[in-house]
Design a protein around this motif. Sequence first.
Motif: not given
Length: 76
Positions: A33-51
């Motif tokens: 769903t759109q909500d799940e896709a947004r949550a997955l995108d946010a989680a991926a962005e957090m992982l990408d920013k992690r050092e």
Amino acid sequence: MRRTARHIALILPLFVALSACGSSEPEKPGGVTQDEARALDAAAEMLDKRELPDLPEATTPQAGPSDQAGPAPSAS
């Protein structure tokens, strides 16, 4: 005949209830769903920013002359 009417009366609310369970949001491919896709995108962005910690260089041991001769003879 009464039995059939009773079964229909019991089953009809079930179908009505199940039809109300549908999502009003269109699903993306894969059933997300759109909500799940947004949550997955946010989680991926957090992982990408992690050092990430620095990893040591991969080293392989060099084969010395004793390694090329084969196993040591046993003292039997």
